[in-house]
Design an enzyme around this catalytic site. Structure first.
Site, PDB file in Angstrom:
ATOM      1  N   LYS A 186      40.958  44.064  46.231  1.00  0.00           N
ATOM      2  CA  LYS A 186      41.107  42.677  46.287  1.00  0.00           C
ATOM      3  C   LYS A 186      42.007  41.898  45.416  1.00  0.00           C
ATOM      4  CE  LYS A 186      38.621  41.742  42.378  1.00  0.00           C
ATOM      5  NZ  LYS A 186      38.822  40.910  41.203  1.00  0.00           N
ATOM      6  N   PRO A 222      45.429  51.437  40.629  1.00  0.00           N
ATOM      7  CA  PRO A 222      45.162  51.623  39.134  1.00  0.00           C
ATOM      8  C   PRO A 222      43.764  51.216  38.794  1.00  0.00           C
ATOM      9  CG  PRO A 222      46.647  49.703  39.838  1.00  0.00           C
ATOM     10  CD  PRO A 222      46.076  50.304  41.106  1.00  0.00           C
ATOM     11  N   ALA A 246      41.364  49.317  35.343  1.00  0.00           N
ATOM     12  CA  ALA A 246      41.415  47.963  34.697  1.00  0.00           C
ATOM     13  C   ALA A 246      42.563  47.282  34.868  1.00  0.00           C
ATOM     14  CB  ALA A 246      41.835  48.418  33.124  1.00  0.00           C
ATOM     15  N   ALA A 247      42.560  46.815  36.184  1.00  0.00           N
ATOM     16  CA  ALA A 247      43.760  45.998  36.948  1.00  0.00           C
ATOM     17  C   ALA A 247      43.372  44.836  37.459  1.00  0.00           C
ATOM     18  CB  ALA A 247      44.322  46.996  38.002  1.00  0.00           C
ATOM     19  N   GLY A 248      41.946  44.506  37.587  1.00  0.00           N
ATOM     20  CA  GLY A 248      41.620  43.153  37.942  1.00  0.00           C
ATOM     21  C   GLY A 248      41.629  43.075  39.535  1.00  0.00           C
ATOM     22  N   GLY A 265      39.727  45.153  41.408  1.00  0.00           N
ATOM     23  CA  GLY A 265      38.215  45.610  41.990  1.00  0.00           C
ATOM     24  C   GLY A 265      38.192  46.984  42.501  1.00  0.00           C
ATOM     25  N   GLY A 290      37.230  49.998  41.229  1.00  0.00           N
ATOM     26  CA  GLY A 290      36.139  50.473  41.010  1.00  0.00           C
ATOM     27  C   GLY A 290      35.061  49.959  41.662  1.00  0.00           C
ATOM     28  N   SER A 291      34.903  48.669  41.629  1.00  0.00           N
ATOM     29  CA  SER A 291      33.814  48.058  42.427  1.00  0.00           C
ATOM     30  C   SER A 291      33.869  48.459  43.819  1.00  0.00           C
ATOM     31  CB  SER A 291      33.849  46.564  42.371  1.00  0.00           C
ATOM     32  OG  SER A 291      34.027  46.156  40.982  1.00  0.00           O
ATOM     33  N   ALA A 292      34.907  48.442  44.480  1.00  0.00           N
ATOM     34  CA  ALA A 292      35.173  48.957  45.760  1.00  0.00           C
ATOM     35  C   ALA A 292      34.705  50.430  45.925  1.00  0.00           C
ATOM     36  CB  ALA A 292      36.734  48.757  46.361  1.00  0.00           C
ATOM     37  N   ASP A 298      31.459  42.613  41.299  1.00  0.00           N
ATOM     38  CA  ASP A 298      32.287  42.450  42.511  1.00  0.00           C
ATOM     39  C   ASP A 298      31.893  43.399  43.613  1.00  0.00           C
ATOM     40  OD1 ASP A 298      33.871  40.562  41.264  1.00  0.00           O
ATOM     41  OD2 ASP A 298      35.331  42.038  40.660  1.00  0.00           O
TER      42      ASP A 298
HETATM   43  O1  C5P Z   1      29.826  42.857  36.641  1.00  0.00           O
HETATM   44  P1  C5P Z   1      30.893  43.625  35.926  1.00  0.00           P
HETATM   45  O2  C5P Z   1      30.407  44.874  35.455  1.00  0.00           O
HETATM   46  O3  C5P Z   1      32.042  43.725  36.605  1.00  0.00           O
HETATM   47  O4  C5P Z   1      31.264  42.637  34.636  1.00  0.00           O
HETATM   48  C1  C5P Z   1      31.991  43.100  33.512  1.00  0.00           C
HETATM   49  C2  C5P Z   1      31.685  42.383  32.339  1.00  0.00           C
HETATM   50  O5  C5P Z   1      32.447  41.145  32.764  1.00  0.00           O
HETATM   51  C3  C5P Z   1      30.574  41.964  31.945  1.00  0.00           C
HETATM   52  O6  C5P Z   1      29.934  42.827  31.312  1.00  0.00           O
HETATM   53  C4  C5P Z   1      30.635  40.605  31.230  1.00  0.00           C
HETATM   54  O7  C5P Z   1      31.304  40.585  29.906  1.00  0.00           O
HETATM   55  C5  C5P Z   1      32.009  40.172  32.123  1.00  0.00           C
HETATM   56  N1  C5P Z   1      31.760  39.227  33.296  1.00  0.00           N
HETATM   57  C6  C5P Z   1      31.120  37.934  32.986  1.00  0.00           C
HETATM   58  N2  C5P Z   1      30.749  36.863  33.971  1.00  0.00           N
HETATM   59  C7  C5P Z   1      30.795  37.285  35.389  1.00  0.00           C
HETATM   60  C8  C5P Z   1      31.381  38.553  35.562  1.00  0.00           C
HETATM   61  C9  C5P Z   1      31.886  39.598  34.382  1.00  0.00           C
HETATM   62  O8  C5P Z   1      30.908  37.501  31.966  1.00  0.00           O
HETATM   63  N3  C5P Z   1      30.398  36.477  36.425  1.00  0.00           N
END
Ligand code: C5P
Length: 290
Positions: free
Chosen positions: A10, A93, A95-97, A99, A101-103, A135
């Site tokens: 995403k 990739p 650590a790319a923002g 998502g 890994g979430s997917a 995500d």
């Molecule tokens: O939920 P996720 O594992 O993606 O979040 C990773 C980290 O990003 C959380 O531990 C938190 O530090 C930060 N985060 C946050 N607020 C959100 C989503 C993520 O502070 N709404």
């Protein structure tokens, strides 16, 4: 029986942080756009245990991998004790923002539920997804979506017809960014930490309309300022893409991916050439016709 499923990614067209919460997360509103670029995961039932292999040696294949955690949570919730072998073909990739890994986690929940005869209804899958990451819920469904809470409360919206024929360019440079760090840095910017609500919803309205330039003008990410102060090169990528004709550019999620929105695939290809010649070809650079 074997099951092979693709797992997408995403970009956030808007990521607007509304405030810090007492549970350590941040309240936010975001507009997610699914991007048709994929990892692939194979699932095969076996006698016992979870077994994960992955084509990317940088990713752990133990209980810290989101695929593993999703499979473990599925087994606990469903009571199914059968083992599963899983193989993750990692094309996207980390650590790319974007998502990916979430997917992977969402794909695993959906695939195992299918493989074992749908023991869990949608609301249970949703509840598990929220425990795996903010995500993950978005990736349980295929549409663009507005999300609130910490990102796990999803309201799908119809696919954006306005984007048909346009193209995205995604560039993840040679470095990644850790999400917790990006959110922590936001603490140095109180105005951004406490954004005014409504940007994501009004962007969703614009993307549902017919004026692509106006929609592209809505792109916004609260995390850009804190992340750019450590990685100013990310702002330069955006300048380069805009000079090459991008209608809008933004950092996706907590970075490090930069994306640009282009009127056509040809325009996106031209911009990719320019980015490559200006900033070299290390990193991951793709164009995606929409
Ligand atoms: O939920 P996720 O594992 O993606 O979040 C990773 C980290 O990003 C959380 O531990 C938190 O530090 C930060 N985060 C946050 N607020 C959100 C989503 C993520 O502070 N709404």
């Amino acid at each position: 029986m074997n099951l092979t499923r693709t797992s997408a990614c995403k970009v956030n067209l808007v990521l607007n942080i509304l405030g810090r919460r007492t549970d350590g997360f941040h309240e936010l509103e975001t507009l997610f756009l699914p991007v048709p670029l994929h990892d692939e995961i194979e699932f095969q039932p076996c006698d016992s245990g979870l077994h994960l292999t992955c084509t990317n040696p940088a990713l752990p294949t133990d209980g810290s991998n989101l695929v593993w955690r999703a499979a473990e949570a599925f087994r606990t919730e469903s009571g199914i004790r059968s083992g599963v072998r899983m193989h993750l073909r990692k094309n996207l990739p980390i650590a790319a923002g974007i998502g990916a890994g979430s997917a992977n986690a969402a794909t695993t929940l959906l695939a195992l539920n299918e493989l074992f005869g749908h023991p869990l209804p949608e609301d249970r899958l949703d509840a598990i997804a929220a425990t795996l990451g903010s995500d993950v819920n978005f990736f349980l469904q295929p549409l663009p979506a507005l999300a609130t809470g910490r990102g796990e409360q999803i309201r799908p919206v119809p696919a954006f017809e306005i984007l048909r024929g346009s193209s995205l360019l995604l560039y993840r440079p040679a470095f990644g960014i850790a999400t917790p760090w990006a959110f922590r840095e936001l603490g140095k910017h109180p105005a951004l930490l406490n954004g005014a609500n409504g940007k994501a919803a009004s962007a969703a309205d614009q993307f549902a309309g017919t004026d692509l330039a106006a929609a592209a003008g809505c792109l916004f990410n609260s995390l850009e300022v804190p992340v750019f102060s450590k990685y100013p090169i990310l702002a330069e990528f955006q300048v380069c893409l805009r000079e090459a004709g991008a209608m809008g550019t933004l950092m996706s999620g907590s970075g490090s991916t930069t994306f640009g929105l282009f009127a056509s695939p040809t325009a996106a290809e031209r911009a990719a050439e320019r980015l490559r010649s200006r900033h070299g070809d290390r990193g991951w650079l793709v164009t995606v016709p929409l």
